[in-house]
Structures are given as structure tokens and as C-alpha cells.
Design an enzyme around this catalytic site. Structure first.
Site, PDB file in Angstrom:
ATOM      1  N   HIS A  91      44.246  29.449  52.383  1.00 37.69           N
ATOM      2  CA  HIS A  91      43.540  29.241  51.172  1.00 37.69           C
ATOM      3  C   HIS A  91      42.184  28.359  51.299  1.00 37.69           C
ATOM      4  O   HIS A  91      42.031  27.325  52.078  1.00 37.69           O
ATOM      5  CB  HIS A  91      44.324  28.664  50.024  1.00 37.69           C
ATOM      6  CG  HIS A  91      43.637  28.859  48.550  1.00 37.69           C
ATOM      7  ND1 HIS A  91      42.584  28.349  48.234  1.00 37.69           N
ATOM      8  CD2 HIS A  91      44.443  29.794  47.777  1.00 37.69           C
ATOM      9  CE1 HIS A  91      42.319  28.616  46.984  1.00 37.69           C
ATOM     10  NE2 HIS A  91      43.344  29.632  46.600  1.00 37.69           N
ATOM     11  N   ARG A 114      36.945  28.677  41.160  1.00 37.18           N
ATOM     12  CA  ARG A 114      35.754  29.514  41.487  1.00 37.18           C
ATOM     13  C   ARG A 114      35.653  31.086  40.749  1.00 37.18           C
ATOM     14  O   ARG A 114      34.378  31.638  40.626  1.00 37.18           O
ATOM     15  CB  ARG A 114      35.710  30.130  43.146  1.00 37.18           C
ATOM     16  CG  ARG A 114      35.418  28.874  43.960  1.00 37.18           C
ATOM     17  CD  ARG A 114      35.831  29.176  45.532  1.00 37.18           C
ATOM     18  NE  ARG A 114      36.973  29.639  45.568  1.00 37.18           N
ATOM     19  CZ  ARG A 114      37.734  30.534  46.258  1.00 37.18           C
ATOM     20  NH1 ARG A 114      37.033  31.694  46.590  1.00 37.18           N
ATOM     21  NH2 ARG A 114      39.065  30.809  46.264  1.00 37.18           N
TER      22      ARG A 114
END
Length: 660
Positions: A257, A273
Site C-alpha cells: 500500500h 487520496r
């Protein structure tokens, strides 16, 4: 000798296991769930960002449907997934999310009128029509064409887990926690349950069942740094492997990740994000558009993780006492948004980094670094969730290689898969349990229990020269250093060689605490050899796969090689061996709905093409054109291109606002 009987046995108390248990109990089966921890503390609760389902409700989701979700999933997998399974998944996901709503999941809802969002660092107004007010909302996530990830602020896994656990309790599922499956009961290639150790009393008990489903999550803890909970050691995967009959699939496909908090490793959701947060380097520069001008910070996870590491290698990392990192900036979203939609992220940053991410400017930037996060590999199953080689053994969720993720998972597809696979596989599992009987003799069960009891007694009697804790820590370090985001032949050869040596050493340990109960040293003594087997499957699969595909990145073989490697890795383990057996399962291009091509993100020109891709694409285009000219709709076209199996109640058409 204790033997417990049930119709359906589920090993693992997270979302996938509990949802499968609900499916079994709903068909009148006596169902038992075994869990290492109280089920509402399972690792599923750690999922923050959301669950993908093509509802098409919100303004930025308009036009979304199963076809778009399917395309995103196939491309995200880097053409490693089973496309029939991906179709099953995307067709069922909208039904799953609406079912969860009826069970009490408080999905974040659309509010009519103007709303401010941050898109590409710019504040943008999004207008939601009155008729959408109150419908389930969705946010943007990496690798998707539409805003598809439904959420409950940033506590999605938590709310889902509580709702599904409550449903299981309502359906009288027998849930037993602090129980660890340490082996499977099997005979003549048929599984009849599990050998289970009570972690409180130390008792070894046989749980005998018509069918057994493993849903124990991933194996991230074979790595030194991971976002996974301490219970995610791959033991469920290992007990399937140790049968010598069941096989594991794509174990080298390990996802990293992009944004765990550094150095703690606690995940900061992709929703950061997705909501408009950006990655910055030591100079405060937003660097992802330099590498990925189209998807930017929301390319797929494998791509973003690699780009971050490339940028650090170029000297753009931020120095710290723990090593170099990059920054995640969500301050641009504004305090109101963060405190409403990213509350958990804010608390994590405050408690574990001493910062408030809502503070403006660099003061609020969070230090991040890619870390191991998800296991695409697992117990190889058919689309029904059953092992092709060990009848009666099913698997669902992250423990399984079902295989809808291939070599890279899109964010939000994992949380979604847990409940979707729990529904689909759970139904097939329940049907198996209804149609089959327990036809194993008691002597075989007693022998299986006695074998494990003797093994545990043998472990506590060991007075060898090796330390199991040192072996475990060295394994983690090897996996971190040589089987990480970037891999090469020399490093992988070192990893395989030393991991095998560690496995051999694990037979010569000394267990100082001789108790059979409340003995963490004993638990490590039987778990670590299992973890080493899992680690060897990962490392050996990565060494032998001489290409780069999705999250498997070989610097000495940087191209995706469809000509030679469009195949699924299968690993098995014969008793007495010190290495896994590796074989392969070909992916049939001529049956694919979407033949291999460019993903739409990542570097171009990095594919060694298979000549059948163009042949199949021509077939797809010709058939699609003909059916469209004949007035066929998208469902009829899809069925002609690639029929897929699915229960009728899940295959029915999904309804969307304003779409016939």
C-alpha cells in the site's frame, strides 16, 4: 478426546467468514465459526476507505455499471484475474451493499445541492440533484474510471463487521473465539473439518463437519513491516497447504500500500487520496503527475508504490531517524472535510505521529512509506469457492485465490470481495453441506487429533540449539529485503535458500517453557514453521516468475510477458519436503471478455504480447459490432462474449437511478 460436530464449519471470524456463515445458517444448517479473537475485533474492522459497488448514484458516479467496474478490475489485476469470477463479483456487489444497508450499515449518503470537493488539488463544486438526496454516496479510489467506493466516513470495515456479526448472531450461528485451527481433517481427497487448539485451555479438539470454509485473511506478518494485524500470519493458508492435497495460487502476488504512516505502519486509507489528498516529496513537490499524468496520485496501488520508491531512490525522500519517507498532504481538503470524513485518519496521525493532518501547510503533512498490505494469493479455489483438489474445502476473502484480483487489487475491491464472496461462495458452501454427509470413521478423526497432540508435546520437549523467535524475525527481514516491492533474481535466490535453511533450523529449536497452556513460545514453535512454508511459496513463486505483472515487479525482467507468463502459479507441499512444488495453470485468452492489453496507467511499451490477444480482440470486436447492429443490449452482448456462472438471485439485473 473431544469431537464436536456441525453441518458447516467456518474458520475465520472476519467479514468473509461471518457472511458465509450467515448464508449457511440461512439454509437451516448448524453452523460454527472459529476465530482467534472476538469476531468484532477481526482485522476486517481495520478497513477504512470503502467498498466498491457500481451503484451509479452520485454525480461523479453517473454512467457507472457492471461493465465499467469489470473493466477496471481486469485492468487493475494486470490481466492476472479469472474474468468469470470478476464478472460474478461486479454483478453481485450492488446487491451486497444494499443488503448491508438493510442490516444497519450507516452508509454515508448523498446530500442534495452544491458540495465542495478537491479534485487534482483544485476546489470544485459538485451539484447533486434533489432526487439523489439520501442515496448511498461514493468516493474516488485508485484505478477506477468512476467514483465507486461507498463508505461510512473512514470506518467502513468497522461498521460492516458489526452489522454482519450481528446478523450472524441473529441467525444463531455458533461463534467460538480464541480457537485456532492447526490442521485439517481429510481422507481420500475429502475434507471433514479441522483440528483446533483452544488458546485458553490448550485442549486439542476435532471439529467435524460436512463442509469446511477457511476465511482467515492474509499472510502479511511474514513481512517485517506490514499494515496487517498481528493475527494475519497465514496459518489458515498453511493448514490447507499442509494437507498435501489443496494448492495455493499466485502466492508471489503481494500488494504494497502506498500510504501507511511511517514508521508505525498503520494504514492511512486510500480515501485520503480519493478525496483529493496528494503525495509530496522533500521539496514539497507533488511528484505523481510527473510519472502518471492521467491518473496521478490515483493510479493503481502497485504503480503508486513503485513510483514512490523510484522517487525516493532519486534522492527526493525526506530524512528521518527511521529512514527516508514521503509526505501525504490532506490538509488541502480542509478541516471540516477531514473531521467529518477522515476522522480515524486524523486520530491515527495525532496519536502515532504527533501531528494534526488538518493543520494547513507542511505542519499537517503525514510521513508515509509503502508497506506490505494485502495478499492476492491464497488457497486456490474454483468459482464456487471450493478447492479443485480437496473436496469439501472452501475458502473466501483474502485467504482465497478465488481469483478476482490477479496480480494487483484495486482499493475498495477487497472489502467488497469479503461480503460478495461471503454471499456467493457461502451459498455454494451451504448447498454442498446440505447435499453431503459426514462419512468418515471416528478412528481417522481420533488419529488426526492424536497426531497433533503428540506434535505439540514433542515441541515442548525440544532442547535444540535454535531460537524460534530469532528464526521468525530473520524470516521477516528476508521477506522485507528480498521479496518486496522491487525484486531481482539474485535477491530472490538468497531469499529462497535462506528461508529453506530457516525451515530446517525450525526443527532444531529449544522450547524453554514446557507448559501446554498459556505458552506463547509453544504457539510460535508450531506457527513459525507454517509461516516459513507460506514465505517459501511466495519467494519461490517470485523467483520462478521471470516477468513483472501487477505487484510482482522484477527489475531484471521489467516487462509483463503475456507470451510466456499468462498463467497462474500453483504451489503445493508434500509432507517431509523442505520446499514447495511449483506448477502452473494457463489462462485461456480465447475465453476472455477483455483480452490482454495496456492497463491505461503505468509505463507504456512494457508488454511482451501474446499473439492470441489480437486474435481474441478481433473476435470480440466483430461479435460486439454484429450484436449491436442486431439491437442487442449490453447484457446480451456480455453473455455472448463470456457466459459466467452465478446463482440466479445474484445474477438478476441491478437497478440504477434513471437507467432502464
Amino acid at each position: 478426546m473431544k469431537i464436536k460436530y456441525c453441518d458447516a464449519l467456518v474458520v475465520g471470524g472476519g467479514l468473509a467468514g461471518l457472511r458465509a456463515a450467515v448464508a449457511a445458517a440461512d439454509k437451516g444448517l448448524s453452523t460454527t465459526v472459529l476465530s482467534l479473537v472476538p469476531v468484532k475485533r477481526s482485522h476486517s474492522a481495520a478497513a477504512q476507505g470503502g467498498m466498491q459497488a457500481s451503484l451509479g448514484n452520485a454525480k461523479m458516479s453517473e454512467g457507472d455499471n457492471e461493465d465499467v467496474h469489470f473493466s477496471d478490475t481486469v485492468k487493475g489485476s494486470d490481466w492476472g484475474c479469472d474474468q468469470e469470477v470478476a464478472r460474478m463479483f461486479v454483478t453481485t456487489a450492488p446487491k451486497a451493499i444494499r443488503e448491508l444497508a438493510s442490516w444497519g450499515v450507516p452508509w454515508t449518503r448523498i446530500r442534495k445541492g452544491n458540495h465542495e470537493a478537491v479534485i487534482n488539488t483544485k476546489k470544485t463544486n459538485i451539484f447533486e440533484d434533489d432526487n439523489k438526496h439520501g442515496l448511498i454516496n461514493s468516493r474516488d479510489f485508485g484505478g477506477t474510471k468512476k467514483w465507486r467506493t461507498c463508505y461510512t466516513a473512514d470506518a467502513t470495515g468497522h461498521t460492516m463487521l458489526f452489522a454482519v456479526a450481528n446478523e450472524a448472531l441473529k441467525n444463531d450461528v455458533n461463534i467460538e473465539d480464541r480457537k485456532e485451527a492447526i490442521g485439517l481433517i481429510h481422507k481420500n481427497n475429502r475434507c471433514y473439518g479441522a483440528i483446533v487448539r483452544d488458546l485458553i485451555t490448550g485442549d486439542v479438539v476435532a471439529y467435524v463437519s460436512k463442509g469446511t470454509l477457511i476465511a482467515t485473511g492474509g499472510y502479511g506478518r511474514v513481512y517485517e513491516i506490514t499494515t496487517n494485524a498481528v493475527i494475519c500470519e497465514g496459518i489458515g493458508t498453511a493448514i490447507a497447504l499442509e494437507t498435501g492435497v489443496a494448492k495455493l495460487g499466485n502466492m508471489e502476488a503481494v500488494q504494497f500500500h502506498p500510504t501507511p504512516l511511517f514508521p508505525s505502519g498503520i494504514l492511512l486509507t486510500e480515501g485520503c487520496r480519493g478525496d483529493g489528498g496528494v503525495l509530496r516529496d522533500v521539496d514539497g513537490h507533488r511528484f505523481m503527475p510527473d510519472y502518471e499524468p492521467e491518473k496521478k496520485d490515483l493510479a493503481s496501488r502497485d504503480v503508486v508504490s513503485r513510483r514512490m520508491m523510484e522517487h525516493i531512490r532519486k534522492g527526493k525522500g525526506v530524512d528521518s531517524p527511521y529512514g527516508k519517507h514521503l509526505w501525504l498532504d490532506i490538509s488541502i481538503l480542509g478541516r471540516d472535510h477531514i473531521e467529518r470524513n477522515l476522522r480515524d485518519v486524523q486520530e491515527i496521525c495525532e496519536y502515532f505521529a504527533g501531528i494534526d493532518p488538518a493543520d494547513e501547510g507542511q505542519k499537517g503533512w503525514a510521513p508515509v512509506h509503502p508497506m506490505q498490505h494485502y495478499s492476492m494469493g491464497g488457497i486456490r479455489t474454483k468459482p464456487t469457492g471450493e478447492s479443485p483438489t480437496l473436496k469439501g474445502l472452501f475458502s473466501a476473502g483474502e485467504a482465497a485465490c478465488w481469483d478476482m484480483h490477479g496480480f494487483n487489487r484495486l482499493g475498495g475491491n477487497s472489502v467488497s470481495e469479503t461480503v460478495v464472496a461471503g454471499m456467493i461462495v457461502g451459498n455454494y458452501f451451504a448447498d454442498f453441506c446440505k447435499d453431503n454427509e459426514i462419512d468418515i470413521d471416528t478412528k481417522t478423526i481420533e488419529d488426526a487429533v492424536a497426531k497433533k497432540e503428540n506434535y505439540i508435546k514433542q515441541l515442548v520437549s525440544l532442547n535444540g540449539t535454535e531460537n524460534i523467535f530469532k528464526i521468525k524475525n530473520r524470516m521477516k527481514k528476508i521477506m522485507q529485503d528480498y521479496v518486496g516491492i522491487f525484486r531481482d533474481g539474485n535477491g530472490l535466490e538468497k531469499a529462497v535458500k535462506e528461508l529453506e535453511e530457516l525451515y530446517i533450523k525450525s526443527r532444531n529449536i529449544s522450547v524453554e517453557n514446557k507448559q501446554l497452556t498459556a505458552n506463547p513460545e509453544l504457539e510460535e514453535a508450531y506457527r513459525v514453521p507454517m509461516m516459513l512454508k507460506v514465505a517459501l511459496c511466495v519467494a519461490k513463486g517470485a523467483l520462478d516468475r521471470t516477468e513483472s505483472r501487477g505487484a510482482h515487479t522484477r527489475e531484471d525482467y521489467p516487462k509483463r510477458d503475456d507470451a510466456n507468463w499468462l498463467k497462474r502459479t500453483l504451489t503445493s507441499w508434500e509432507e517431509g519436503n523442505t520446499m514447495p512444488t511449483v506448477e502452473y495453470e494457463e489462462l485461456d485468452i480465447m475465453k476472455m471478455e477483455i483480452p490482454p492489453g495496456f492497463r491505461g496507467y503505468g509505463a507504456k511499451g512494457m508488454i511482451i504480447e501474446n499473439e492470441l490477444s489480437a486474435v481474441r480482440q478481433a473476435q470480440v470486436d466483430e461479435l460486439t459490432d454484429k450484436l449491436e447492429s442486431d439491437g442487442k443490449d449490453r447484457y446480451q452482448i456480455q453473455d455472448a462474449l463470456m457466459p459466467f456462472p452465478l446463482q440466479e438471485e445474484y445474477k438478476r439485473k441491478n437497478k440504477r437511478l434513471g437507467v432502464k
